[in-house]
Scaffold this active site. Structure first.
Site, mmCIF file in Angstrom:
data_model
loop_
_atom_site.group_PDB
_atom_site.id
_atom_site.type_symbol
_atom_site.label_atom_id
_atom_site.label_comp_id
_atom_site.label_asym_id
_atom_site.label_seq_id
_atom_site.Cartn_x
_atom_site.Cartn_y
_atom_site.Cartn_z
ATOM 1 N N PHE A 155 55.047 -13.030 11.506
ATOM 2 C CA PHE A 155 55.075 -11.817 12.322
ATOM 3 C C PHE A 155 55.425 -12.227 13.736
ATOM 4 O O PHE A 155 54.709 -13.021 14.356
ATOM 5 C CB PHE A 155 53.690 -11.170 12.246
ATOM 6 C CG PHE A 155 53.486 -9.944 13.081
ATOM 7 C CD1 PHE A 155 53.835 -8.691 12.588
ATOM 8 C CD2 PHE A 155 52.893 -10.015 14.340
ATOM 9 C CE1 PHE A 155 53.600 -7.539 13.340
ATOM 10 C CE2 PHE A 155 52.659 -8.885 15.092
ATOM 11 C CZ PHE A 155 53.017 -7.639 14.587
ATOM 12 N N ILE A 189 54.187 -18.062 16.926
ATOM 13 C CA ILE A 189 54.380 -17.518 15.586
ATOM 14 C C ILE A 189 53.629 -18.363 14.559
ATOM 15 O O ILE A 189 53.993 -19.514 14.277
ATOM 16 C CB ILE A 189 55.878 -17.450 15.217
ATOM 17 C CG1 ILE A 189 56.671 -16.780 16.344
ATOM 18 C CG2 ILE A 189 56.054 -16.734 13.885
ATOM 19 C CD1 ILE A 189 56.184 -15.406 16.736
ATOM 20 N N ARG A 275 43.210 -6.760 13.243
ATOM 21 C CA ARG A 275 41.999 -7.122 13.979
ATOM 22 C C ARG A 275 40.779 -7.165 13.069
ATOM 23 O O ARG A 275 39.857 -7.948 13.305
ATOM 24 C CB ARG A 275 41.792 -6.142 15.139
ATOM 25 C CG ARG A 275 42.722 -6.447 16.299
ATOM 26 C CD ARG A 275 42.800 -5.344 17.330
ATOM 27 N NE ARG A 275 43.748 -5.742 18.381
ATOM 28 C CZ ARG A 275 44.296 -4.911 19.250
ATOM 29 N NH1 ARG A 275 44.001 -3.625 19.197
ATOM 30 N NH2 ARG A 275 45.149 -5.364 20.163
ATOM 31 N N GLU A 395 45.766 -11.612 18.159
ATOM 32 C CA GLU A 395 45.567 -10.210 17.759
ATOM 33 C C GLU A 395 44.957 -9.396 18.897
ATOM 34 O O GLU A 395 44.290 -8.386 18.675
ATOM 35 C CB GLU A 395 44.683 -10.112 16.512
ATOM 36 C CG GLU A 395 45.219 -10.822 15.292
ATOM 37 C CD GLU A 395 46.258 -10.020 14.538
ATOM 38 O OE1 GLU A 395 46.447 -8.836 14.848
ATOM 39 O OE2 GLU A 395 46.875 -10.593 13.628
#
Length: 414
Positions: A155, A189, A275, A395
């Site tokens: 992501f 990443i 999260r 996050e």
């Protein structure tokens, strides 16, 4: 129970037939009165716990020391259906709910936090987004091959010049015939080296800021995509972290995820669910450190008495236990609300904030309980301490969580 999960459990039958015993904190009685786990969830918890104890705990220290990707363990997670816990069965996933996923994440992270974050990204930030926003073409191409641990996704949202301000991304995308052309650099990443596809966020119109933000699936390798150096990190060292460098990187027009301009919405939705996953990871890290502290305090003697009999040690243990159970309860609550279809932006932020700070607190107090032994690699708590630190950063930092929580509260009271 899904057929895939049944097959996974059958293949694990020799292990699952053993008599199960747990430390009191692993299935707290107080939580059991609030959350009644289904038979599937109970079986999942036990399977994940045994996998962690037998296949992760014994090698987690070595993986950390060597910064080695746990390839075999990730493939075993895939065999058990844990690399696609919430993905629908029609695409090869396990098809369980988010509470089940949080339970699994905690146990895997208790065994090895690095393996936990690899599992988290593939589940929460890759497969879940493609299933929700992808076309039938993208679902067929990028879901099923990523459910069994053979392939993992990554992501790519953050950039060197922006972290918390996702809408300020400088990576661009423009349409050239039947291809999207991407240029820019994505930073931090997870699974950057081992992944075989990435969800990349880029802007088609910088003047529109977050409204010009879109998401794309970039296969790896792809011409025009290169990898930066592997970062040398404080913790979670068995998962690679690097930059993705896009230079005239061409991907098919069909690889747009969702609609043009929908990227910011996709990113924010992914972070809500993600999260919860990181909160579960933090709880798992804290539980691992707490287990060591309890065991050590009962075995270590000072003045001819186990140190657990001294009030200052008891104070540490009780404080750790309270922080740990509170974090787990908030995490499970956020997951249950998500399963019920509620907006969980505030609840996910609360869970992530409390759980990540609990992980830092518990691991710190575990080291204090062990004294000098907590500072050396002979005991795992120094690794737990290092691993815990990242949960307050990725996050969304703890500071961002506080802003999210306060923003939602003020709206609720307006």
């Amino acid at each position: 129970m899904t057929s895939l999960f049944c097959r996974s459990l059958q293949s694990f039958g020799a292990v699952c037939s053993r008599k199960w015993t747990y430390p009191a904190m692993c299935i707290p009685r107080r939580l059991a009165s609030v959350f009644t786990l289904s038979e599937t969830q109970e079986m999942l918890l036990k399977t994940c716990r045994d996998f962690a104890d037998n296949e992760l705990v014994p090698i987690a220290g070595q993986l950390d020391e060597e910064s080695r990707y746990p390839k075999e363990q990730v493939q075993r997670l895939g065999d058990l259906g844990l690399m696609a816990v919430t993905t629908s069965e029609r695409y090869g996933g396990t098809g369980l709910d988010y509470l089940s996923y949080a339970i699994a994440m905690e146990q895997i992270s208790r065994g090895c936090a690095s393996t936990g974050v690899i599992m988290s990204v593939n589940n929460s930030l890759f497969l879940a987004l493609i299933e929700k926003f992808g076309s039938d073409y993208l679902k067929d191409k990028f879901i099923r091959p990523f459910t069994d641990g053979t392939n993992v996704g990554c992501f790519a949202l953050s950039e060197p010049g922006n972290g918390s301000d996702a809408g300020a991304a400088s990576t661009t995308a423009h349409l050239d015939g039947d291809s999207w052309v991407l240029n820019g650099t994505k930073a931090w990443i997870t699974s950057g080296y081992e992944s075989t596809a990435a969800i990349v966020f880029a802007t088609v119109d910088k003047t529109q800021k977050h409204k010009g933000f879109s998401a794309y699936i970039v296969p790896k390798p792809t011409e025009g995509l290169s990898l930066g150096k592997k970062e040398k990190k404080l913790g979670i060292r068995a998962s690679s972290t690097c930059s993705l460098i896009l230079e005239e990187c061409r991907i098919p027009k069909e690889n747009l995820l969702g609609d043009i301009g929908q990227g910011f919405k996709i990113a924010m939705m992914s972070l809500d669910a993600g999260r919860i996953s990181i909160a579960a990871q933090a709880v798992g890290i804290a539980q691992a450190a707490f287990d060591v502290a309890i065991k050590y305090s009962k075995e270590r003697k000072s003045f001819d008495r186990p140190i657990c009999e001294f009030q200052l040690i008891q104070q540490k243990l009780s404080n750790m236990a309270c922080r740990l159970e509170s974090a787990r309860l908030l995490t499970w609550r956020a997951a249950a609300l998500y399963d019920a279809g509620n907006n969980i932006t505030k609840e996910a932020a609360m869970a992530k904030l409390v759980a990540s700070e609990a992980a830092t607190f518990v691991t710190h107090q575990a080291i204090q309980t062990l004294g000098g032994m907590g500072y050396v690699q002979d005991m795992p708590v120094e690794r737990h301490y290092r691993d815990a630190r990242i949960t307050e950063i990725y996050e969304g930092t703890s500071e961002i969580q506080q802003l999210v929580i306060a923003g939602r509260l003020l709206k609720e009271y307006s």
